[in-house]
Design a protein around this motif. Structure first.
Motif, PDB file in Angstrom:
ATOM      1  N   LEU A 120      15.200  13.549   7.103  1.00 43.49           N
ATOM      2  CA  LEU A 120      14.332  14.284   6.728  1.00 43.49           C
ATOM      3  C   LEU A 120      13.085  13.474   6.377  1.00 43.49           C
ATOM      4  CD1 LEU A 120      15.723  17.699   5.386  1.00 43.49           C
ATOM      5  CD2 LEU A 120      14.297  17.468   7.366  1.00 43.49           C
ATOM      6  N   TYR A 121      13.283  12.704   5.351  1.00 43.52           N
ATOM      7  CA  TYR A 121      11.923  12.188   4.676  1.00 43.52           C
ATOM      8  C   TYR A 121      11.474  10.910   5.493  1.00 43.52           C
ATOM      9  CZ  TYR A 121       9.704   9.121   1.256  1.00 43.52           C
ATOM     10  OH  TYR A 121       8.808   8.223   0.583  1.00 43.52           O
ATOM     11  N   ILE A 122      12.312  10.370   6.050  1.00 40.39           N
ATOM     12  CA  ILE A 122      11.783   9.066   6.961  1.00 40.39           C
ATOM     13  C   ILE A 122      11.072   9.667   8.183  1.00 40.39           C
ATOM     14  CG2 ILE A 122      12.304   7.402   8.539  1.00 40.39           C
ATOM     15  CD1 ILE A 122      14.835   6.786   6.669  1.00 40.39           C
ATOM     16  N   THR A 123      11.433  10.624   8.924  1.00 43.10           N
ATOM     17  CA  THR A 123      10.725  11.221   9.874  1.00 43.10           C
ATOM     18  C   THR A 123       9.286  11.751   9.724  1.00 43.10           C
ATOM     19  OG1 THR A 123      12.147  13.135  10.058  1.00 43.10           O
ATOM     20  CG2 THR A 123      12.985  11.437  11.611  1.00 43.10           C
ATOM     21  N   ALA A 124       9.240  12.136   8.418  1.00 43.31           N
ATOM     22  CA  ALA A 124       7.976  12.577   8.150  1.00 43.31           C
ATOM     23  C   ALA A 124       6.926  11.757   8.224  1.00 43.31           C
ATOM     24  CB  ALA A 124       8.009  13.157   6.707  1.00 43.31           C
ATOM     25  N   ARG A 125       7.180  10.233   7.945  1.00 45.10           N
ATOM     26  CA  ARG A 125       5.965   9.168   8.321  1.00 45.10           C
ATOM     27  C   ARG A 125       5.045   9.048   7.122  1.00 45.10           C
ATOM     28  NH1 ARG A 125       6.761  11.090  13.111  1.00 45.10           N
ATOM     29  NH2 ARG A 125       4.399  11.202  13.352  1.00 45.10           N
ATOM     30  N   PHE A 126       5.487   9.366   5.954  1.00 43.37           N
ATOM     31  CA  PHE A 126       4.387   9.265   4.906  1.00 43.37           C
ATOM     32  C   PHE A 126       4.401   8.231   4.036  1.00 43.37           C
ATOM     33  CE2 PHE A 126       3.597  13.930   5.583  1.00 43.37           C
ATOM     34  CZ  PHE A 126       2.459  13.874   5.812  1.00 43.37           C
ATOM     35  N   GLY A 127       5.098   7.138   4.268  1.00 42.90           N
ATOM     36  CA  GLY A 127       5.233   5.797   3.659  1.00 42.90           C
ATOM     37  C   GLY A 127       6.465   5.828   3.014  1.00 42.90           C
ATOM     38  N   PRO A 128       6.938   4.462   2.773  1.00 42.49           N
ATOM     39  CA  PRO A 128       8.114   3.958   1.894  1.00 42.49           C
ATOM     40  C   PRO A 128       8.370   4.314   0.739  1.00 42.49           C
ATOM     41  CG  PRO A 128       6.627   2.188   1.945  1.00 42.49           C
ATOM     42  CD  PRO A 128       5.851   3.244   2.782  1.00 42.49           C
ATOM     43  N   GLY A 129       9.541   4.674   0.389  1.00 41.63           N
ATOM     44  CA  GLY A 129       9.714   5.115  -1.049  1.00 41.63           C
ATOM     45  C   GLY A 129       9.488   3.698  -2.234  1.00 41.63           C
ATOM     46  N   PRO A 130       9.303   3.775  -3.058  1.00 44.16           N
ATOM     47  CA  PRO A 130       8.901   2.590  -3.997  1.00 44.16           C
ATOM     48  C   PRO A 130       9.976   1.506  -3.997  1.00 44.16           C
ATOM     49  CG  PRO A 130       9.407   4.478  -5.393  1.00 44.16           C
ATOM     50  CD  PRO A 130       9.255   5.134  -4.157  1.00 44.16           C
ATOM     51  N   ARG A 146       0.973  -1.257   0.161  1.00 46.07           N
ATOM     52  CA  ARG A 146      -0.030   0.089   0.134  1.00 46.07           C
ATOM     53  C   ARG A 146       0.994   1.588  -0.006  1.00 46.07           C
ATOM     54  NH1 ARG A 146      -4.023  -0.592   4.866  1.00 46.07           N
ATOM     55  NH2 ARG A 146      -4.428   1.542   4.135  1.00 46.07           N
ATOM     56  N   PRO A 147       0.859   2.180  -1.191  1.00 46.99           N
ATOM     57  CA  PRO A 147       1.701   3.264  -1.036  1.00 46.99           C
ATOM     58  C   PRO A 147       1.094   4.377  -0.165  1.00 46.99           C
ATOM     59  CG  PRO A 147       0.369   3.055  -3.158  1.00 46.99           C
ATOM     60  CD  PRO A 147      -0.022   1.777  -2.590  1.00 46.99           C
ATOM     61  N   GLY A 148       1.860   5.168  -0.038  1.00 43.73           N
ATOM     62  CA  GLY A 148       1.419   6.702   0.790  1.00 43.73           C
ATOM     63  C   GLY A 148       1.795   7.591   0.057  1.00 43.73           C
ATOM     64  N   LEU A 149       1.504   8.943   0.580  1.00 40.34           N
ATOM     65  CA  LEU A 149       1.774   9.981  -0.079  1.00 40.34           C
ATOM     66  C   LEU A 149       3.284  10.470  -0.474  1.00 40.34           C
ATOM     67  CD1 LEU A 149       1.027  13.056  -1.061  1.00 40.34           C
ATOM     68  CD2 LEU A 149       1.447  13.774   1.448  1.00 40.34           C
ATOM     69  N   GLY A 150       4.017   9.852   0.714  1.00 39.86           N
ATOM     70  CA  GLY A 150       5.534   9.729   0.455  1.00 39.86           C
ATOM     71  C   GLY A 150       6.154   8.864  -0.679  1.00 39.86           C
ATOM     72  N   THR A 151       5.381   7.675  -0.772  1.00 36.59           N
ATOM     73  CA  THR A 151       5.729   6.958  -2.134  1.00 36.59           C
ATOM     74  C   THR A 151       5.534   7.461  -3.365  1.00 36.59           C
ATOM     75  OG1 THR A 151       4.902   5.153  -0.460  1.00 36.59           O
ATOM     76  CG2 THR A 151       5.301   4.518  -2.718  1.00 36.59           C
ATOM     77  N   VAL A 152       4.409   8.033  -3.386  1.00 41.02           N
ATOM     78  CA  VAL A 152       4.053   8.775  -4.709  1.00 41.02           C
ATOM     79  C   VAL A 152       4.969   9.969  -4.862  1.00 41.02           C
ATOM     80  CG1 VAL A 152       2.259   9.635  -6.173  1.00 41.02           C
ATOM     81  CG2 VAL A 152       1.672   7.811  -4.621  1.00 41.02           C
ATOM     82  N   SER A 153       5.024  10.622  -3.841  1.00 40.75           N
ATOM     83  CA  SER A 153       5.839  11.978  -3.895  1.00 40.75           C
ATOM     84  C   SER A 153       7.284  11.620  -4.344  1.00 40.75           C
ATOM     85  CB  SER A 153       5.801  12.767  -2.637  1.00 40.75           C
ATOM     86  OG  SER A 153       4.654  13.355  -2.568  1.00 40.75           O
ATOM     87  N   ASN A 154       7.647  10.493  -3.683  1.00 40.52           N
ATOM     88  CA  ASN A 154       9.363  10.115  -4.066  1.00 40.52           C
ATOM     89  C   ASN A 154       9.330   9.869  -5.594  1.00 40.52           C
ATOM     90  OD1 ASN A 154      11.177   7.736  -4.578  1.00 40.52           O
ATOM     91  ND2 ASN A 154      11.526   8.195  -2.541  1.00 40.52           N
TER      92      ASN A 154
END
Length: 234
Positions: free
Chosen positions: A128-138, A79-87
């Motif tokens: 910075l990216y990990i601590t935002a907690r918006f989902g893993p990179g692809p 399941r992707p998150g906002l961070g996944t798609v943004s990545n």
């Protein structure tokens, strides 16, 4: 607006700022490694090799590879998150933007510092990216998905993926060198320091857990789920 609502809005705003600042900085740091011409991180080697063969910019290749990897999540029911798609998009665009601003570097007197700065900034960007907690990179979701589906250890899956992308990228013309080795040795400690530096307090006031261990070299930032639940170390 109640104080609780205001605090929640501020917390979300800070998470979003960290997400996009981290992704942008990650792309910029990867571009510095390209300009240094002393070796890239594993996925960067693949991206550069594909860019050499296709004539497409490395940032666009990064976006395309991220999109293809994201499609591989479907059969694994990731399941992707906002961070996944943004990545997928932000890192590639930031790479191309930085490459347009930073021209070719002549001589080791410029290339070695660019390599060092690229590695350090990459570690900061990861935190910075990990601590935002918006989902893993692809790419990291692919790793954890394969771990879950195959039952193989995370370390084995990570190693197999990175060996495969480095070998493929190198065969296509990607750059492997001292920068690749430096990245592999330094990114874990740098990212772990960055995780502590940028850790966000949970809504209750305590720092939220973000990762069970240091990210893997060259796989792109690994993010914890939005719930704050720690993920497996790579």
């Amino acid at each position: 607006m109640s104080r609780t609502t205001a605090d929640g809005s501020t917390h979300l705003t800070r998470r979003l700022v960290q997400l996009y600042a981290g992704l942008t900085l990650y792309g910029a740091s990867a571009a510095l490694l390209v300009r240094a011409e002393l070796g890239l991180e594993p996925w960067g080697v693949l991206h550069q090799g594909l860019a050499e063969r296709t004539g497409v910019s490395i940032g666009v290749v990064s976006i395309a590879v991220g999109a293809v990897v994201l499609l591989l999540w479907i059969p694994m029911r990731q399941r992707p998150g906002l961070g996944t798609v943004s990545n997928v998009f932000v890192v590639g665009l930031a790479m191309d933007g930085t490459l347009a601003l930073v021209g070719d570097l002549d001589g080791l007197g410029l290339r070695i510092p660019a390599m060092a700065v690229g590695v350090v900034l990459n570690g900061l960007a990861t935190g910075l990216y990990i601590t935002a907690r918006f989902g893993p990179g692809p790419r990291d979701g692919l790793m954890t998905g394969l771990h879950r589906v195959t039952g193989r250890s995370v370390r084995l899956v990570r190693t197999a993926l990175e060996v495969a992308v480095v070998a493929t990228g190198f065969a296509l013309g990607g750059s492997v060198g001292v920068g690749t080795v430096l990245y592999a040795l330094a990114i874990g400690p740098l990212a772990q320091l960055s995780l502590r530096l940028f850790a966000l307090p949970a809504r209750g006031g305590a720092a939220a857990p973000v990762a069970g261990g240091a990210p893997s070299a060259g796989s792109g930032p690994v993010a914890a789920p939005a719930s704050g639940q720690a993920i497996l170390p790579q």
